[in-house]
Scaffold this motif. Structure first.
Motif, PDB file in Angstrom:
ATOM      1  N   ARG A  18       0.787  -1.210   0.119  1.00 51.21           N
ATOM      2  CA  ARG A  18      -0.166  -0.187   0.050  1.00 51.21           C
ATOM      3  C   ARG A  18       0.986   1.291  -0.068  1.00 51.21           C
ATOM      4  O   ARG A  18       0.584   2.276  -0.668  1.00 51.21           O
ATOM      5  N   ALA A  19       2.042   1.108   0.804  1.00 48.98           N
ATOM      6  CA  ALA A  19       2.646   2.354   0.844  1.00 48.98           C
ATOM      7  C   ALA A  19       3.424   2.413  -0.545  1.00 48.98           C
ATOM      8  O   ALA A  19       3.529   3.692  -0.940  1.00 48.98           O
ATOM      9  N   LEU A  20       3.825   1.498  -1.211  1.00 43.83           N
ATOM     10  CA  LEU A  20       4.654   1.617  -2.636  1.00 43.83           C
ATOM     11  C   LEU A  20       3.432   2.198  -3.553  1.00 43.83           C
ATOM     12  O   LEU A  20       3.703   2.857  -4.301  1.00 43.83           O
ATOM     13  N   GLU A  21       2.181   1.748  -3.502  1.00 45.17           N
ATOM     14  CA  GLU A  21       1.350   2.235  -4.362  1.00 45.17           C
ATOM     15  C   GLU A  21       1.030   3.761  -4.105  1.00 45.17           C
ATOM     16  O   GLU A  21       0.865   4.728  -4.978  1.00 45.17           O
ATOM     17  N   ASP A  22       1.264   4.216  -2.849  1.00 42.93           N
ATOM     18  CA  ASP A  22       0.883   5.812  -2.691  1.00 42.93           C
ATOM     19  C   ASP A  22       2.309   6.530  -3.130  1.00 42.93           C
ATOM     20  O   ASP A  22       1.913   7.451  -3.773  1.00 42.93           O
ATOM     21  N   VAL A  23       3.499   6.085  -2.940  1.00 39.15           N
ATOM     22  CA  VAL A  23       4.567   6.738  -3.400  1.00 39.15           C
ATOM     23  C   VAL A  23       4.546   6.641  -5.086  1.00 39.15           C
ATOM     24  O   VAL A  23       4.885   7.737  -5.536  1.00 39.15           O
ATOM     25  N   VAL A  24       3.863   5.695  -5.638  1.00 42.16           N
ATOM     26  CA  VAL A  24       3.702   5.893  -7.046  1.00 42.16           C
ATOM     27  C   VAL A  24       2.594   6.766  -7.573  1.00 42.16           C
ATOM     28  O   VAL A  24       2.893   7.682  -8.239  1.00 42.16           O
ATOM     29  N   ARG A  25       1.667   6.622  -6.717  1.00 44.46           N
ATOM     30  CA  ARG A  25       0.777   8.045  -7.041  1.00 44.46           C
ATOM     31  C   ARG A  25       1.347   9.320  -7.132  1.00 44.46           C
ATOM     32  O   ARG A  25       1.104   9.944  -7.744  1.00 44.46           O
ATOM     33  N   LYS A  26       1.905   9.383  -5.958  1.00 48.49           N
ATOM     34  CA  LYS A  26       2.465  10.832  -5.709  1.00 48.49           C
ATOM     35  C   LYS A  26       3.699  11.231  -6.680  1.00 48.49           C
ATOM     36  O   LYS A  26       3.605  12.315  -7.204  1.00 48.49           O
ATOM     37  N   LEU A  27       4.480  10.220  -7.203  1.00 44.24           N
ATOM     38  CA  LEU A  27       5.361  10.518  -8.151  1.00 44.24           C
ATOM     39  C   LEU A  27       4.630  10.715  -9.463  1.00 44.24           C
ATOM     40  O   LEU A  27       5.268  11.796 -10.113  1.00 44.24           O
ATOM     41  N   GLU A  28       3.557   9.982  -9.803  1.00 46.65           N
ATOM     42  CA  GLU A  28       3.018  10.054 -11.101  1.00 46.65           C
ATOM     43  C   GLU A  28       2.220  11.489 -11.080  1.00 46.65           C
ATOM     44  O   GLU A  28       1.848  11.824 -12.146  1.00 46.65           O
ATOM     45  N   SER A  29       1.790  11.749  -9.776  1.00 47.23           N
ATOM     46  CA  SER A  29       0.916  13.163  -9.986  1.00 47.23           C
ATOM     47  C   SER A  29       1.749  14.337 -10.613  1.00 47.23           C
ATOM     48  O   SER A  29       1.289  15.205 -10.859  1.00 47.23           O
ATOM     49  N   GLY A  30       3.199  14.314 -10.430  1.00 41.44           N
ATOM     50  CA  GLY A  30       3.958  15.280 -10.797  1.00 41.44           C
ATOM     51  C   GLY A  30       3.999  16.547  -9.961  1.00 41.44           C
ATOM     52  O   GLY A  30       4.564  17.621 -10.350  1.00 41.44           O
ATOM     53  N   GLU A  31       3.500  16.654  -8.676  1.00 45.75           N
ATOM     54  CA  GLU A  31       3.329  17.685  -7.863  1.00 45.75           C
ATOM     55  C   GLU A  31       4.172  17.828  -6.943  1.00 45.75           C
ATOM     56  O   GLU A  31       4.486  18.898  -6.171  1.00 45.75           O
ATOM     57  N   ALA A  32       5.127  16.803  -6.625  1.00 42.88           N
ATOM     58  CA  ALA A  32       6.202  16.920  -5.716  1.00 42.88           C
ATOM     59  C   ALA A  32       7.357  17.701  -6.091  1.00 42.88           C
ATOM     60  O   ALA A  32       7.659  17.593  -7.363  1.00 42.88           O
ATOM     61  N   LYS A  33       7.998  18.472  -5.308  1.00 41.68           N
ATOM     62  CA  LYS A  33       9.367  18.956  -5.953  1.00 41.68           C
ATOM     63  C   LYS A  33      10.315  18.112  -5.922  1.00 41.68           C
ATOM     64  O   LYS A  33      10.381  16.904  -5.452  1.00 41.68           O
ATOM     65  N   LEU A  34      11.204  18.399  -6.557  1.00 41.19           N
ATOM     66  CA  LEU A  34      12.466  17.534  -7.007  1.00 41.19           C
ATOM     67  C   LEU A  34      12.836  16.869  -5.655  1.00 41.19           C
ATOM     68  O   LEU A  34      13.119  15.646  -5.797  1.00 41.19           O
ATOM     69  N   ASP A  35      13.495  17.384  -4.550  1.00 44.44           N
ATOM     70  CA  ASP A  35      13.891  16.768  -3.523  1.00 44.44           C
ATOM     71  C   ASP A  35      12.956  15.834  -3.040  1.00 44.44           C
ATOM     72  O   ASP A  35      13.224  14.771  -2.572  1.00 44.44           O
ATOM     73  N   GLU A  36      11.817  16.110  -2.852  1.00 46.80           N
ATOM     74  CA  GLU A  36      10.895  15.221  -2.524  1.00 46.80           C
ATOM     75  C   GLU A  36      10.495  13.993  -3.500  1.00 46.80           C
ATOM     76  O   GLU A  36      10.391  12.858  -2.975  1.00 46.80           O
ATOM     77  N   SER A  37      10.502  14.315  -4.435  1.00 45.13           N
ATOM     78  CA  SER A  37      10.589  13.191  -5.670  1.00 45.13           C
ATOM     79  C   SER A  37      11.671  12.428  -5.494  1.00 45.13           C
ATOM     80  O   SER A  37      11.242  10.988  -5.696  1.00 45.13           O
ATOM     81  N   ILE A  38      13.050  12.539  -5.219  1.00 43.36           N
ATOM     82  CA  ILE A  38      14.026  11.751  -5.089  1.00 43.36           C
ATOM     83  C   ILE A  38      13.776  10.940  -3.707  1.00 43.36           C
ATOM     84  O   ILE A  38      14.020   9.725  -3.711  1.00 43.36           O
ATOM     85  N   ASP A  39      13.549  11.539  -2.662  1.00 38.23           N
ATOM     86  CA  ASP A  39      13.247  10.822  -1.386  1.00 38.23           C
ATOM     87  C   ASP A  39      11.911   9.767  -1.598  1.00 38.23           C
ATOM     88  O   ASP A  39      12.212   8.802  -1.137  1.00 38.23           O
ATOM     89  N   LEU A  40      11.139  10.127  -2.217  1.00 41.11           N
ATOM     90  CA  LEU A  40      10.006   9.319  -2.654  1.00 41.11           C
ATOM     91  C   LEU A  40      10.403   8.213  -3.476  1.00 41.11           C
ATOM     92  O   LEU A  40      10.070   6.972  -3.279  1.00 41.11           O
ATOM     93  N   TYR A  41      11.190   8.574  -4.596  1.00 40.35           N
ATOM     94  CA  TYR A  41      11.886   7.331  -5.429  1.00 40.35           C
ATOM     95  C   TYR A  41      12.722   6.475  -4.577  1.00 40.35           C
ATOM     96  O   TYR A  41      12.430   5.228  -4.773  1.00 40.35           O
ATOM     97  N   GLU A  42      13.494   6.803  -3.493  1.00 34.54           N
ATOM     98  CA  GLU A  42      14.260   5.971  -2.762  1.00 34.54           C
ATOM     99  C   GLU A  42      13.308   5.184  -2.006  1.00 34.54           C
ATOM    100  O   GLU A  42      13.795   3.958  -1.857  1.00 34.54           O
ATOM    101  N   ARG A  43      12.550   5.632  -1.205  1.00 30.59           N
ATOM    102  CA  ARG A  43      11.438   4.994  -0.479  1.00 30.59           C
ATOM    103  C   ARG A  43      10.969   3.922  -1.032  1.00 30.59           C
ATOM    104  O   ARG A  43      10.749   3.049  -0.674  1.00 30.59           O
ATOM    105  N   GLY A  44      10.407   4.457  -2.337  1.00 31.19           N
ATOM    106  CA  GLY A  44       9.699   3.341  -3.321  1.00 31.19           C
ATOM    107  C   GLY A  44      10.530   2.332  -3.720  1.00 31.19           C
ATOM    108  O   GLY A  44      10.167   1.104  -3.516  1.00 31.19           O
ATOM    109  N   GLU A  45      11.767   2.520  -3.780  1.00 22.86           N
ATOM    110  CA  GLU A  45      12.682   1.443  -4.131  1.00 22.86           C
ATOM    111  C   GLU A  45      12.975   0.502  -2.947  1.00 22.86           C
ATOM    112  O   GLU A  45      13.018  -0.742  -3.083  1.00 22.86           O
ATOM    113  N   GLN A  46      13.098   0.870  -1.902  1.00 20.05           N
ATOM    114  CA  GLN A  46      13.139   0.329  -0.520  1.00 20.05           C
ATOM    115  C   GLN A  46      11.860  -0.773  -0.284  1.00 20.05           C
ATOM    116  O   GLN A  46      12.219  -1.905   0.179  1.00 20.05           O
ATOM    117  N   LEU A  47      10.600   0.161  -0.402  1.00 17.17           N
ATOM    118  CA  LEU A  47       9.409  -0.960  -0.294  1.00 17.17           C
ATOM    119  C   LEU A  47       9.487  -2.098  -1.529  1.00 17.17           C
ATOM    120  O   LEU A  47       9.011  -3.017  -1.029  1.00 17.17           O
TER     121      LEU A  47
END
Length: 82
Positions: A18-47
């Motif tokens: 579920r957390a991975l799905e949330d990360v993907v949704r946030k990244l796909e929305s394109g609303e996250a700033k660059l640094d947040e996107s990088i953090d989300l991507y790293e967390r997504g990879e760990q998940l």
């Protein structure tokens, strides 16, 4: 690190998925700033790694189901990766 994120090692497979799905949704929305996107991507990879490890373990366990004399599953044998 993404703020207020639970520890991945403590998550169940379902919670991690579920957390991975949330990360993907946030990244796909394109609303996250660059640094947040990088953090989300790293967390997504760990998940993803957590979920994949759990799926691999489940597959190994299924593959080790022992058949009885009648050909029906009669139990499981421990998986020996060595």
């Amino acid at each position: 690190m993404v703020e207020d994120s639970p520890d991945i090692s403590e998550m169940s497979f379902e919670d991690a998925l579920r957390a991975l799905e949330d990360v993907v949704r946030k990244l796909e929305s394109g609303e996250a700033k660059l640094d947040e996107s990088i953090d989300l991507y790293e967390r997504g990879e760990q998940l993803r790694q957590k979920c994949q490890a759990r799926l691999d373990a489940a597959q190994e366990r299924i593959e080790k189901i022992v058949s009885g004399p009648d050909g029906k599953p009669s139990g499981t044998a421990p998986f020996d990766a060595a």
